[in-house]
Enzyme design. Sequence first.
Site, PDB file in Angstrom:
ATOM      1  N   CYS A 115     -11.005 -32.024 -16.844  1.00 22.84           N
ATOM      2  CA  CYS A 115     -10.322 -32.622 -15.704  1.00 22.84           C
ATOM      3  C   CYS A 115     -10.303 -34.108 -16.007  1.00 22.84           C
ATOM      4  O   CYS A 115     -11.341 -34.760 -15.971  1.00 22.84           O
ATOM      5  CB  CYS A 115     -11.044 -32.374 -14.382  1.00 22.84           C
ATOM      6  SG  CYS A 115     -10.238 -33.283 -13.030  1.00 22.84           S
ATOM      7  N   CYS A 118     -11.287 -36.353 -12.683  1.00 25.10           N
ATOM      8  CA  CYS A 118     -12.589 -36.292 -12.008  1.00 25.10           C
ATOM      9  C   CYS A 118     -13.387 -35.117 -12.531  1.00 25.10           C
ATOM     10  O   CYS A 118     -13.873 -35.176 -13.644  1.00 25.10           O
ATOM     11  CB  CYS A 118     -12.441 -36.269 -10.500  1.00 25.10           C
ATOM     12  SG  CYS A 118     -11.202 -35.138  -9.878  1.00 25.10           S
ATOM     13  N   SER A 119     -13.521 -34.068 -11.772  1.00 25.84           N
ATOM     14  CA  SER A 119     -14.436 -33.004 -12.183  1.00 25.84           C
ATOM     15  C   SER A 119     -13.975 -31.640 -11.687  1.00 25.84           C
ATOM     16  O   SER A 119     -14.804 -30.778 -11.431  1.00 25.84           O
ATOM     17  CB  SER A 119     -15.829 -33.297 -11.641  1.00 25.84           C
ATOM     18  OG  SER A 119     -15.773 -33.424 -10.228  1.00 25.84           O
ATOM     19  N   CYS A 120     -12.676 -31.428 -11.541  1.00 21.90           N
ATOM     20  CA  CYS A 120     -12.186 -30.131 -11.077  1.00 21.90           C
ATOM     21  C   CYS A 120     -12.711 -29.040 -12.014  1.00 21.90           C
ATOM     22  O   CYS A 120     -12.609 -29.153 -13.239  1.00 21.90           O
ATOM     23  CB  CYS A 120     -10.664 -30.106 -11.057  1.00 21.90           C
ATOM     24  SG  CYS A 120      -9.971 -31.316  -9.917  1.00 21.90           S
TER      25      CYS A 120
END
Length: 215
Positions: A115, A118-120
Site C-alpha cells: 500500500c 499507508c497500510s491497507c
Amino acid sequence: MSDTHDDHGHSHGHHHSGSELSEVELRVRALESLLTEKGYLDPAALDEIIDVYENRIGPRNGARVVARAWTDPDYKSRLLEDATAAIADLGYTGRQGEHMVVRENTPEVHNMVVCTLCSCYPWPVLGLPPVWYKSAPYRSRAVIDPRGVLGEFGVTLGAGVEVRVWDSTSEMRYLVLPLRPEGTEGWSADQLADIVTRDSMIGTGIVAAPSGAKS
Ligand code: FE
C-alpha cells in the site's frame, strides 16, 4: 496499531503523510500509557497479544484459503473470480476485507502487494500488517525496485519471471495465491495450510518445498 481507515477511506488521491499518527493511533497510545501507568496493563503482555494477531491467528486464515485453492480446483476458480465471496465461504469476513482480489502466482508471474500510501491490508485473512509493510522504505521501494526488495526477503526469482506489484487501497485488498511447492502431492489441506507463510501471501516470500522433498 495500524490505521483503521475509519477516517479516510482513501482512494489514493489525497495527501497522506506516512509519518503522522492518525487520531485513532494517538488515542490508542494515550490509552496504553495511561493503563500502563496505573498498573492495569503489562506492556509485555500487550506485545504478546499483538504478536498473536500479527503472526499467528491472522495469517492462518489466509493459509487455509490458499490450501483450499491448492486442493480444490472449483474453489480456486471461484476465488480468482470473486475472492470476497469465496473467502467469505470459509467464514473470513469483516472490516478491511470487504473487497478482496486474489492474484495467482505462476511459474511466469510473481505478484507482490503494497500500500504505497499507508497500510491497507486484508485483515480478515492476514491479521494485522507487519511493521515493515507500513514502513516508508517498503512502500516506496516495492514499486521502484521490487526485485531488490524481494532479494532482501531472501526471494530470488528467475530472470524470466515477471514481477507484478499491486497497490492496495481501501477499495481493493489483495491476497497472493502462492505457487504450491513440489513434494506436497497428496497432502491434505490442513497439512498444506501449515506451510503457507504470511509473507508468501503478501508476495514477499514463497512457500518452500518441505524438507526432504525432492524438487
Ligand atoms: Fe492504505
